[in-house]
Design an enzyme around this catalytic site. Structure first.
Site, mmCIF file in Angstrom:
data_model
loop_
_atom_site.group_PDB
_atom_site.id
_atom_site.type_symbol
_atom_site.label_atom_id
_atom_site.label_comp_id
_atom_site.label_asym_id
_atom_site.label_seq_id
_atom_site.Cartn_x
_atom_site.Cartn_y
_atom_site.Cartn_z
ATOM 1 C CD GLU A 1 -3.026 1.063 2.074
ATOM 2 O OE1 GLU A 1 -3.783 1.967 1.812
ATOM 3 O OE2 GLU A 1 -3.086 0.219 2.920
ATOM 4 C CD GLU B 1 -9.115 -2.362 6.801
ATOM 5 O OE1 GLU B 1 -9.271 -1.105 7.255
ATOM 6 O OE2 GLU B 1 -8.108 -2.879 7.175
#
Length: 848
Positions: free
Chosen positions: A269, A582
């Protein structure tokens, strides 16, 4: 040891007695059938502490459950001062016995959730209360003072905005009528005194059994927190007097099962400057003059188009090199300098490709050391219209703090000012920083998840990561704000990610937003902003389908042709696609999520879709996400959890009871919240359980991966770095040992310890796997005790060669610098060699 355990048990009994007195509990016979439940929220911690309960038999003497234990927390908005707040919670029970909680969120919506037992809550809904109401010209309308009344089968939601009263009616707590001016009398909050403070909330008569369940739930939560709060210091008390432990380990070669060999992958990320200034090898910061105040939401006035540049120049926008790259610099008899990322690191005798789009007068480019010494220079002459000019620069000395200078005696315009080392990973142009990429490659990751978690779905709808903006010529890519508070040049784009996966021999696992931005969004509105408008979703779904064509399509297809034009006519062998990350599992999310999943399943049934089940290992998003996955029959879901070392010690059975007939699990993000050896050992211990459950857990990846020192938004991370140094953590070496020693067959083992204490048993991990390709047998042994473990390994129905590779990783649990040590010894010696206190050992041997 036994004396300590007896004392420990006495303390637990005393704790239970204390709880009974603290909550005014009576004997079973004296407990009332009915009591009063008081539900309330407070403004403490900016209203982020959630929904609390108290109870009373007479509405005079109140007992807090907790006190102030959170049974429901608001998930609306960002983590800023006003986000995640719950103001003036109002609880009502409907005719079916279902509880409904409504609250304000410091925005122009109100929030709601439902529960049968006040412990397990349905997904949160955010109702656009003022959608059909003309808003005031300045500022945002904040919904406040929310209350609920009942008449017949209708429930009226009352609220106040700007001193005006409004109402909306619902029958099912799913659909709400348009807001109208409210002239009716509204119910009022009740006030009680609780622990000397006045609290405002609602009172409902309930069965005592409900209160009893709430108290037990709270006690269980606090006990788990206490149990998970371990450290080397607490170990020294818990295991005082413990003698070295003997461990008889029996392994039967005939008792085995197939498991995944993809249990060590990589999650990349762009956080902590992991891309620009990190893995992406570009040495010039803000090369395109496209940094923006908005990157940091105006919090840093110096973070603008001139960031990292100094000197006498002006910015122009007329006739840029590309509409997506609108700014460029104009020098008039002057010079400008770029400081790179904390200085520019250069290595002696290595070559660097300098390139620039320029037009106008002749100019000179120099690389200059911090002492003012010119390390190398070149003079270049552009045309009168934009053209890309390149030159190779070679320096004679190593420095870590150089800067780049461009000077001209005339007027010259420059853009896309770039300095790249020729020595990149696999020597690609526009490539990756070699030392960082090689450190990653040494982990032998089986897959790479990219471009991120939160980065993928972005901060607001306008910040959702669009893969099409990241391919093609660098000057045509669309730079954007990074959700972590800086800038993304997108020089490291989808083509480069796919290429990196191929270079690593790892499978690509791109993650795409599920039609909603990050649930913590604050840019352009709070929460998920109700998702991409449904009228735009067809276009977004097509983008997802086009990505698969870009990766796998023939060169005759539209997007396969673009891949070929980038230099890769062969497909990238894409097998997995992640949808969502998420996410808050809301109605808004589910509608868009199902739409995307259905489209991929219909057009590309060979693609394995990885679904999402929220950011935690439990709770509403987890339960709701799994329910959708079961309904859609998704092959894999993505679970995340960041927990303490104690949680990993105490939850090694987490996947033991998972239904093997349902979705498999990708443990996409996990870490034990620290970079000490104790943390690394907790992760190593847990991974023995992951291998044991490798028939249901198919993939796993630590997170985050990279962090540039001085630019860290998240700790801990796996690999830290500066401009000239790579600093792997102890956690990295655990991942590396697992990555280099995977197996696809798990052999059952039995362990008999000389100490029967369960706390001792939990801190000894054993995993035995076999690699079908090589035939190698791999035994992993973790000792998280402060004393040595003396193993005696018995292997039956399997024959090995005489020698074994023996790697031990041991040291102080507080250390951050211990490293594995490898040697070759006999299998006999390896199977009986003492395991030091706080150690991780890997034994690898050939089988006959």
């Amino acid at each position: 040891m036994k004396k300590f355990l007896l004392s420990y048990r006495i303390l637990i009994v005393l704790f239970a007695v204390f709880i009974s007195f603290a909550f005014g509990l009576k004997s079973k016979e004296d407990k009332p059938d009915k009591v009063y439940l008081f539900a309330y929220s407070t403004l403490k911690n900016n209203g982020k502490n959630g929904l609390h309960f108290a109870w009373s038999t007479d509405q005079k003497n109140w007992f807090g459950v907790g006190p102030e234990h959170p049974f429901l927390k608001s998930d609306y908005g960002s983590w800023g001062p006003t986000g995640k707040s719950m103001s003036e919670a109002f609880l009502i029970k409907d005719d079916n016995g279902i509880f409904h909680c409504f609250w304000g969120v410091q925005d122009d919506v109100f929030a709601a959730a439902s529960s049968k037992d006040l412990m397990n809550w349905t997904r949160q809904s955010y109702i656009q209360a003022m959608k059909n109401v003309t808003k005031k010209e300045s500022g945002k309308s904040i919904v406040q003072n929310i209350k609920v009344s009942k008449k017949g089968g209708d429930y009226t939601i009352h609220w106040k905005v700007d001193n005006a009263n409004y109402a909306s009616v619902t029958k099912d707590f799913k659909t709400y009528s348009k807001a109208i001016i409210d002239d009716n009398k509204v119910p009022q909050f009740s006030e009680i005194t609780l622990q000397g403070e006045t609290q405002k909330g609602t009172i409902t008569e309930v069965d005592w059994t409900l209160i009893d369940s709430l108290i037990k739930s709270m006690e269980s939560s606090k006990f788990r927190d206490k149990q998970d709060n371990v450290s080397p210091k607490s170990d020294s008390l818990l295991f005082v007097g413990l003698k070295p432990v003997t461990a008889q380990i029996s392994i039967d070669g005939k008792k085995s099962k197939k498991i995944s060999n993809m249990l060590t992958g990589m999650f990349f990320e762009d956080i902590n400057y992991a891309a620009d200034g990190g893995l992406y090898a570009e040495l010039i910061q803000n090369r395109d003059f496209e940094y923006s105040l908005h990157d940091k939401k105006g919090s840093d006035k110096n973070w603008n188009e001139t960031m990292a540049w100094s000197g006498n120049f002006k910015l122009e926008k007329e006739n840029p090199i590309h509409p997506n790259n609108s700014h460029y610099a104009v020098l008039t008899k002057s010079k400008i300098s770029n400081s790179g990322f904390d200085g520019i690191t250069l290595k002696a005798n290595e070559k660097y490709d300098f390139s620039v789009f320029a037009k106008g007068a002749k100019f000179t480019v120099k690389l200059i050391g911090s002492n003012g010494e010119t390390l190398v220079e070149a003079t270049l002459k552009p045309n009168t219209s934009w053209e890309k000019i390149t030159v190779v620069l070679k320096v004679a000395k190593t420095v870590s703090d150089a800067h780049l200078e461009i000077s001209s005696d005339g007027e010259v315009a420059v853009d896309m000012v770039s300095l790249f080392p020729q020595k990149t990973f696999k020597n690609h142009k526009n490539g990756l920083r070699a030392d960082l990429a090689e450190t990653i490659a040494d982990m032998h990751p089986k897959f790479v998840r990219f471009p991120g978690g939160c980065v993928a779905h972005g901060d607001g709808i306008g910040n959702i990561y669009r893969w099409k903006n990241t391919i093609g010529p660098l000057e045509s890519r669309t730079p954007m704000r990074n959700i972590w508070g800086y800038h993304q040049s997108l020089g490291l784009g989808y083509f480069e990610y796919f290429q990196f996966c191929e270079d690593l021999g790892a499978l690509p696992v791109p993650v795409l937003a599920a039609g909603v931005p990050c649930q913590n969004s604050s840019d352009g509105g709070a929460g998920q902003q109700f998702g991409i408008p449904m009228e735009d979703m067809d276009e977004y779904v097509q983008d997802v389908l086009d990505l698969i064509e870009y990766a796998n399509g023939p060169v005759t297809s539209v997007w396969g042709k673009k891949r070929a034009e980038a230099g890769h006519p062969k497909p990238f062998n894409l097998k997995y696609v992640g949808i969502g990350n998420e996410d808050l599992i809301s109605d808004v999310f589910e509608e868009r999520y199902r739409m995307i999943v259905k489209a991929v399943q219909e057009k590309y049934p060979e693609i394995t879709i990885i679904g999402t089940v929220g950011p935690f290992f439990e709770g509403t998003d987890y339960n709701e996400g799994w329910a959708i996955a079961n309904d859609l029959k998704l092959p894999i879901v993505d679970e995340h959890y960041y927990q303490s070392p104690g949680w990993f010690i105490n939850n090694q059975d987490f996947y033991d009871s998972y239904d093997r007939s349902k979705s498999k699990v990708y443990l996409g993000e996990y870490a034990s919240r620290g970079n000490k050896f104790y943390n690394a050992l907790a992760e190593a211990l847990y991974l023995t359980a992951i291998e044991r459950n490798g028939d249901v857990v198919t993939m796993a990846s630590y997170a985050p991966l990279l962090a540039r020192e001085k630019h860290i938004q998240w700790n801990p991370d796996l690999i830290y770095f500066t401009g000239n140094e790579v600093k792997p953590t102890v956690n990295y070496f655990v991942q590396k040992l697992y990555g280099q020693n995977p197996g696809d067959i798990y052999l059952q083992r039995k362990i008999k310890l000389s100490d029967t204490n369960n706390e001792v048993h939990k801190r000894i991990g054993v995993s035995v796997v076999q690699d079908n390709a090589s035939g190698d047998l791999i035994v992993k042994l973790v000792n998280m005790l402060p004393v040595a473990v003396i193993p005696s390994i018995d292997l039956s129905n399997l024959t090995t060669t005489e020698k074994a590779s023996y790697t031990t990783f041991s040291g102080s649990p507080e250390s951050t610098i211990v490293r594995p040590m490898a040697q070759t010894i006999t299998v006999t010696a390896a199977f009986s060699k003492e395991l030091p206190a706080y150690s991780f050992t890997v034994i690898r041997m050939k089988t006959k």
